[in-house]
Design an enzyme around this catalytic site. Sequence first.
Site, PDB file in Angstrom:
ATOM      1  N   GLY A  27       0.821  -1.216   0.000  1.00  0.00           N
ATOM      2  CA  GLY A  27       0.000   0.000   0.000  1.00  0.00           C
ATOM      3  C   GLY A  27       0.850   1.259   0.000  1.00  0.00           C
ATOM      4  N   GLY A  66      -0.466   4.908  -0.694  1.00  0.00           N
ATOM      5  CA  GLY A  66      -1.495   5.508   0.153  1.00  0.00           C
ATOM      6  C   GLY A  66      -0.984   6.738   0.896  1.00  0.00           C
ATOM      7  N   GLN A  67      -1.853   7.320   1.721  1.00  0.00           N
ATOM      8  CA  GLN A  67      -1.510   8.572   2.409  1.00  0.00           C
ATOM      9  C   GLN A  67      -0.246   8.413   3.252  1.00  0.00           C
ATOM     10  OE1 GLN A  67      -4.205   9.810   5.539  1.00  0.00           O
ATOM     11  NE2 GLN A  67      -3.526  11.947   5.456  1.00  0.00           N
ATOM     12  N   ASP A 116       2.390  -1.719  -4.485  1.00  0.00           N
ATOM     13  CA  ASP A 116       1.017  -1.222  -4.487  1.00  0.00           C
ATOM     14  C   ASP A 116       0.284  -1.891  -5.640  1.00  0.00           C
ATOM     15  OD1 ASP A 116      -0.307   1.462  -3.033  1.00  0.00           O
ATOM     16  OD2 ASP A 116      -1.311   0.876  -4.899  1.00  0.00           O
ATOM     17  N   ILE A 117      -1.040  -1.824  -5.600  1.00  0.00           N
ATOM     18  CA  ILE A 117      -1.813  -2.387  -6.723  1.00  0.00           C
ATOM     19  C   ILE A 117      -1.788  -1.433  -7.921  1.00  0.00           C
ATOM     20  CG2 ILE A 117      -4.072  -1.475  -6.005  1.00  0.00           C
ATOM     21  CD1 ILE A 117      -5.028  -4.462  -6.785  1.00  0.00           C
ATOM     22  N   ASP A 143      -0.770  -7.256  -6.075  1.00  0.00           N
ATOM     23  CA  ASP A 143      -2.143  -7.426  -5.607  1.00  0.00           C
ATOM     24  C   ASP A 143      -2.055  -8.202  -4.303  1.00  0.00           C
ATOM     25  OD1 ASP A 143      -4.680  -8.183  -4.975  1.00  0.00           O
ATOM     26  OD2 ASP A 143      -5.219  -8.855  -6.993  1.00  0.00           O
ATOM     27  N   ILE A 144      -2.366  -7.524  -3.218  1.00  0.00           N
ATOM     28  CA  ILE A 144      -2.137  -8.049  -1.883  1.00  0.00           C
ATOM     29  C   ILE A 144      -3.011  -9.267  -1.574  1.00  0.00           C
ATOM     30  CG2 ILE A 144      -3.802  -6.598  -0.631  1.00  0.00           C
ATOM     31  CD1 ILE A 144      -0.185  -7.065   0.262  1.00  0.00           C
ATOM     32  N   TYR A 192     -14.292  -1.649   8.569  1.00  0.00           N
ATOM     33  CA  TYR A 192     -12.896  -1.227   8.749  1.00  0.00           C
ATOM     34  C   TYR A 192     -12.433  -1.489  10.185  1.00  0.00           C
ATOM     35  CZ  TYR A 192      -9.092   2.270   9.135  1.00  0.00           C
ATOM     36  OH  TYR A 192      -7.920   2.927   9.360  1.00  0.00           O
TER      37      TYR A 192
HETATM   38  N1  SER Z   1      -8.404   7.825   8.982  1.00  0.00           N
HETATM   39  C1  SER Z   1      -9.223   6.648   9.192  1.00  0.00           C
HETATM   40  C2  SER Z   1     -10.581   6.838   8.645  1.00  0.00           C
HETATM   41  O1  SER Z   1     -11.077   7.927   8.734  1.00  0.00           O
HETATM   42  C3  SER Z   1      -9.327   6.349  10.656  1.00  0.00           C
HETATM   43  O2  SER Z   1      -8.196   5.666  11.041  1.00  0.00           O
HETATM   44  O3  SER Z   1     -11.167   5.907   8.197  1.00  0.00           O
END
Ligand code: SER
Length: 310
Positions: free
Chosen positions: A10, A13-14, A36-37, A50-51, A140
């Site tokens: 990943g 990502g941020q 990363d994908i 692809d994880i 999540y």
């Molecule tokens: N930044 C994440 C979210 O908002 C929380 O860990 O889903």
Amino acid sequence: MENQVILVTGANGQIGTVLVQELRKVYGKDNVIASDINPSDLDGPFELLDITEPDNILSVIRQYRVTQIYHLAALLSSKGEVKPHLTWRINLSAYLDILELARQENIGRIFFPSTIGIYGPTTPKIDTPQHTSFEPKTVYGITKWTGELWGQYYKDRYGLDIRSIRYPGVISYQSIPEGGTTDYAVEMFFDAKLHGHYTCYLSAETRLPMIYMPDVISATLQLMDAPASDISLAMGYNIAGFSITPSELSEAITEHLPLFSIDYKPDERQKIADSWSDSIDDSRARKDWNWSPNYDLAAMTKDMLDNIDI
Ligand code: SER
């Protein structure tokens, strides 16, 4: 911590975007394998991965003789509600595959990012303790809480060195995150600079724990670098930066951009935010590996506005 070869999943990502660069400063460019994908144009070793395909993860581990893995690939809270099964596959099944591969391939250390998303309505909202009730309401949160439990299990049963942090909402200027609930904070900065106005999808008084990217990086490197004897938890460490509401953030921005304006149109993300904590007790991380943040709301706001170059 020399002679490490680190695989980051990943990486686009941020957090990955920034962490890969910082790891390369410490360990050398060629010793940090970004994956990363989606393709990346960053300089340095990169693998399209692809994880959800463990055979591909294994061949990358063997090809580079990987010694540490940072498993950052994830779908966040808001996107997770749209794609629950995919979120489970990426956030949890892929992590289990990585734990199993780590065991077989003798990977020395694993990093698993957890989150304030593991908190739920039964979690104490103020100064949330390290050990308390966790009944997350999002897919999540469920994946990350289960991931923490699996990490502890692999440590207890197989002796894997697993380290994890429960990140608050992450604020950064290097990319505009998507799919989360705390992302409003980053959007507000970019819209303030671009349009002088922001419509916030959370209500004005929604208080959430946040952290600025330089503190995310120093916490992560500090934890991963700490002697194993200092680390008393394989589950996620609570860490805190500062707790803010959209209204407080908009006031901080207005001190620099007096014409900035904001309005509020809460959407389905409000319910997610309402199930999370206001503030966090991070005394265990402070005690075990000397964690303490450098940025408060004012310092973060100034630095964000100085660095967003539109
Ligand atoms: N930044 C994440 C979210 O908002 C929380 O860990 O889903």
